[in-house]
Design a protein around this motif. Structure first.
Motif, PDB file in Angstrom:
ATOM      1  N   TRP A 157       0.827  -1.311   0.196  1.00 47.25           N
ATOM      2  CA  TRP A 157      -0.093  -0.218  -0.066  1.00 47.25           C
ATOM      3  C   TRP A 157       0.768   1.193   0.143  1.00 47.25           C
ATOM      4  CZ3 TRP A 157      -2.771  -3.708  -1.120  1.00 47.25           C
ATOM      5  CH2 TRP A 157      -4.276  -3.933  -0.923  1.00 47.25           C
ATOM      6  N   ALA A 158       2.078   1.153   0.529  1.00 44.24           N
ATOM      7  CA  ALA A 158       2.941   2.349   0.798  1.00 44.24           C
ATOM      8  C   ALA A 158       3.401   2.746  -0.617  1.00 44.24           C
ATOM      9  CB  ALA A 158       3.876   2.306   1.732  1.00 44.24           C
ATOM     10  N   ASN A 159       3.471   1.703  -1.501  1.00 48.22           N
ATOM     11  CA  ASN A 159       4.313   1.773  -2.849  1.00 48.22           C
ATOM     12  C   ASN A 159       3.227   1.565  -3.944  1.00 48.22           C
ATOM     13  OD1 ASN A 159       7.323   1.741  -2.381  1.00 48.22           O
ATOM     14  ND2 ASN A 159       6.463   0.305  -1.058  1.00 48.22           N
ATOM     15  N   MET A 160       1.777   1.578  -3.529  1.00 49.71           N
ATOM     16  CA  MET A 160       0.823   1.397  -4.628  1.00 49.71           C
ATOM     17  C   MET A 160       0.847   2.538  -5.820  1.00 49.71           C
ATOM     18  SD  MET A 160      -3.258   1.234  -3.852  1.00 49.71           S
ATOM     19  CE  MET A 160      -2.956  -0.086  -2.635  1.00 49.71           C
ATOM     20  N   PRO A 161       1.021   1.868  -6.880  1.00 51.42           N
ATOM     21  CA  PRO A 161       0.861   2.910  -8.189  1.00 51.42           C
ATOM     22  C   PRO A 161      -0.509   3.454  -8.450  1.00 51.42           C
ATOM     23  CG  PRO A 161       1.770   0.668  -8.734  1.00 51.42           C
ATOM     24  CD  PRO A 161       1.245   0.583  -7.352  1.00 51.42           C
ATOM     25  N   GLU A 162      -0.603   4.586  -8.476  1.00 48.22           N
ATOM     26  CA  GLU A 162      -1.839   5.392  -8.620  1.00 48.22           C
ATOM     27  C   GLU A 162      -2.518   5.251 -10.118  1.00 48.22           C
ATOM     28  OE1 GLU A 162      -2.119   8.920  -6.645  1.00 48.22           O
ATOM     29  OE2 GLU A 162      -1.326   8.118  -4.643  1.00 48.22           O
ATOM     30  N   GLN A 163      -1.473   5.168 -11.219  1.00 42.97           N
ATOM     31  CA  GLN A 163      -1.912   5.440 -12.534  1.00 42.97           C
ATOM     32  C   GLN A 163      -1.884   4.036 -13.101  1.00 42.97           C
ATOM     33  OE1 GLN A 163      -3.405   8.345 -13.720  1.00 42.97           O
ATOM     34  NE2 GLN A 163      -2.924   9.200 -11.689  1.00 42.97           N
ATOM     35  N   ALA A 164      -2.998   3.734 -13.956  1.00 43.77           N
ATOM     36  CA  ALA A 164      -2.907   2.407 -14.819  1.00 43.77           C
ATOM     37  C   ALA A 164      -1.705   2.531 -15.637  1.00 43.77           C
ATOM     38  CB  ALA A 164      -4.062   2.476 -15.724  1.00 43.77           C
ATOM     39  N   GLY A 165      -0.951   1.429 -15.585  1.00 42.79           N
ATOM     40  CA  GLY A 165       0.202   1.084 -16.262  1.00 42.79           C
ATOM     41  C   GLY A 165       1.546   1.331 -15.554  1.00 42.79           C
ATOM     42  N   ASP A 166       1.373   2.027 -14.365  1.00 41.65           N
ATOM     43  CA  ASP A 166       2.501   2.603 -13.578  1.00 41.65           C
ATOM     44  C   ASP A 166       3.007   1.031 -12.912  1.00 41.65           C
ATOM     45  OD1 ASP A 166       2.548   4.919 -14.344  1.00 41.65           O
ATOM     46  OD2 ASP A 166       1.860   5.747 -12.442  1.00 41.65           O
ATOM     47  N   GLU A 167       4.280   1.122 -12.662  1.00 42.13           N
ATOM     48  CA  GLU A 167       4.841  -0.270 -11.757  1.00 42.13           C
ATOM     49  C   GLU A 167       5.987   0.296 -11.050  1.00 42.13           C
ATOM     50  OE1 GLU A 167       7.632  -3.738 -13.755  1.00 42.13           O
ATOM     51  OE2 GLU A 167       5.710  -3.452 -14.570  1.00 42.13           O
ATOM     52  N   HIS A 168       6.086  -0.135  -9.752  1.00 40.13           N
ATOM     53  CA  HIS A 168       7.116   0.232  -8.849  1.00 40.13           C
ATOM     54  C   HIS A 168       7.801  -0.957  -8.135  1.00 40.13           C
ATOM     55  CE1 HIS A 168       4.355   3.962  -7.860  1.00 40.13           C
ATOM     56  NE2 HIS A 168       4.996   4.087  -8.932  1.00 40.13           N
ATOM     57  N   PRO A 169       8.906  -0.964  -8.290  1.00 38.34           N
ATOM     58  CA  PRO A 169       9.875  -1.932  -7.651  1.00 38.34           C
ATOM     59  C   PRO A 169       9.825  -1.766  -6.013  1.00 38.34           C
ATOM     60  CG  PRO A 169      11.212  -0.308  -8.222  1.00 38.34           C
ATOM     61  CD  PRO A 169      10.218   0.147  -8.680  1.00 38.34           C
ATOM     62  N   LEU A 170       9.723  -3.290  -5.441  1.00 40.58           N
ATOM     63  CA  LEU A 170       9.689  -3.040  -3.946  1.00 40.58           C
ATOM     64  C   LEU A 170      11.183  -3.192  -3.420  1.00 40.58           C
ATOM     65  CD1 LEU A 170       6.659  -5.630  -3.418  1.00 40.58           C
ATOM     66  CD2 LEU A 170       6.650  -2.977  -3.286  1.00 40.58           C
ATOM     67  N   SER A 171      11.396  -2.017  -2.561  1.00 36.88           N
ATOM     68  CA  SER A 171      12.965  -1.941  -2.192  1.00 36.88           C
ATOM     69  C   SER A 171      13.200  -3.518  -1.321  1.00 36.88           C
ATOM     70  CB  SER A 171      12.998  -0.839  -1.091  1.00 36.88           C
ATOM     71  OG  SER A 171      12.014  -0.637  -0.074  1.00 36.88           O
ATOM     72  N   GLU A 172      12.016  -3.892  -0.461  1.00 38.24           N
ATOM     73  CA  GLU A 172      12.272  -5.045   0.289  1.00 38.24           C
ATOM     74  C   GLU A 172      11.362  -6.143  -0.282  1.00 38.24           C
ATOM     75  OE1 GLU A 172      11.907  -6.760   4.958  1.00 38.24           O
ATOM     76  OE2 GLU A 172      11.987  -4.550   4.189  1.00 38.24           O
ATOM     77  N   GLN A 173      11.864  -7.328  -0.476  1.00 38.34           N
ATOM     78  CA  GLN A 173      10.624  -8.478  -1.239  1.00 38.34           C
ATOM     79  C   GLN A 173       9.590  -8.440  -0.143  1.00 38.34           C
ATOM     80  OE1 GLN A 173      12.801 -11.818  -2.599  1.00 38.34           O
ATOM     81  NE2 GLN A 173      13.297 -10.774  -4.425  1.00 38.34           N
ATOM     82  N   ALA A 174       8.347  -8.533  -0.780  1.00 37.23           N
ATOM     83  CA  ALA A 174       7.039  -8.816   0.024  1.00 37.23           C
ATOM     84  C   ALA A 174       7.045 -10.316   0.487  1.00 37.23           C
ATOM     85  CB  ALA A 174       5.818  -8.151  -0.446  1.00 37.23           C
TER      86      ALA A 174
END
Length: 243
Positions: A157-174
Motif C-alpha cells: 500500500w505504501a508503494n501502490m501505483p496510482e495510475q494505470a500502467g505504473d509499476e514500482h519496484p519493492l525495495s524489500e521483497q514482500a
C-alpha cells in the motif's frame, strides 16, 4: 497451446490497454462483465458453465487434505494494470495440492470481494495465483473484514501505483505468507479466472478465516481503482462446494 495462453494471462498485466491506450475490457458499460464473452473470440469461455466468482454455500463435507504452503519472500514489484493492483512474485514459492506443485506467480486484490460466503460480501479479497509446470492453475482466496490495519498490506500500500500502467519496484521483497490466516481450513470448488479470458479448470481454495484491513487501507485501494473491480456472481450449476 491453450495452457500456454492461460499461463500468459496469469503472468502478464492482462487486459490493461491496447496500443492506443484503450482498455480492452472493464467492469462497467459496454466493456463490463456481462459483455466480456462478446468482446473477443478469446473470451468466449466467459459465458461457460464453470465460471467464477460464486456464492459459496450448500457445502459438502469432504476430507480435504491440508494445503502445503512453501512461501518465501519474493514479491518484487507492484503494478497497477488498470483493473487491479498486483504484486509479481519471484520463483521459489509454491503450494502443493492433489500431489501437484503450483508455483506462486502473483497476487492481486478485488474490492468488494468477488466470491461471497453464504451470501456475505467482504470489502476486500486477495487472490494468490499459482500455476503448475503443466499450466494448471490454482487460486488461494483470502477475505478481509474491516478492522485492525493489516501488516501484510502495508508495504504494498505504501508503494501502490496510482495510475494505470505504473509499476514500482519493492525495495524489500514482500512475503505472501503475511496474507494467510493462521487457520488454514478452506473451501474448495472448481471454477475459472475472474477476468478475461475467464479460463476454466481453476482450483479455487478459499480460506475460511478472514483477515482484517483498516478502513483507510480499504478506501486507499478503492480510490486508486476508481470503481469496484469485482465480477458479478456466476451460476454454481452442478458444481460441488467442498469443506
Amino acid at each position: 497451446m491453450k495452457k500456454a495462453l492461460c499461463l500468459s494471462a496469469v503472468l502478464l498485466a492482462s487486459g490493461a490497454a491496447n496500443a492506443e491506450g484503450e482498455a480492452k475490457w472493464g467492469y462497467s458499460g459496454d466493456k463490463g462483465p456481462e459483455n466480456w464473452a462478446a468482446l473477443s473470440p478469446d473470451n468466449a469461455i466467459c459465458s461457460g458453465k464453470n465460471q467464477s466468482p460464486i456464492n459459496l454455500t450448500g457445502f459438502i463435507e469432504a476430507e480435504l487434505q491440508p494445503i502445503t504452503f512453501d512461501y518465501q519472500k519474493g514479491g518484487q514489484e507492484i503494478l497497477n494494470n488498470g483493473h487491479t493492483v498486483q504484486v509479481n512474485y519471484a520463483s521459489g514459492s509454491s503450494i502443493e495440492v492433489d500431489g501437484i506443485n503450483f508455483d506462486l506467480k502473483q497476487f492481486h486484490f478485488h474490492a468488494p470481494s468477488e466470491n461471497h460466503i453464504e451470501g456475505k460480501s467482504y470489502p476486500l479479497e486477495a487472490h494468490l495465483v499459482h500455476a503448475s509446470e503443466e499450466g494448471d492453475l490454482a487460486v488461494v482466496a483470502v477475505m478481509f473484514e474491516e478492522g485492525e490495519a493489516n501488516e501484510g498490506l502495508k508495504q504494498g500500500w505504501a508503494n501502490m501505483p496510482e495510475q494505470a500502467g505504473d509499476e514500482h519496484p519493492l525495495s524489500e521483497q514482500a512475503s505472501a505468507s503475511a496474507l494467510l490466516p493462521s487457520d488454514r481450513d478452506y473451501y474448495r470448488f472448481n471454477g475459472s479466472l475472474t477476468t478475461p479470458p475467464c479460463t476454466q479448470g481453476v482450483r479455487w481454495l478459499v480460506m475460511k478465516q478472514p483477515l482484517t484491513a483498516s478502513q483507510e487501507q480499504i478506501e486507499r485501494f478503492a480510490d486508486v481503482l476508481h470503481e469496484p473491480n469485482n465480477r458479478s456472481l456466476q451460476p454454481v450449476n452442478a458444481r460441488p462446494v467442498l469443506q
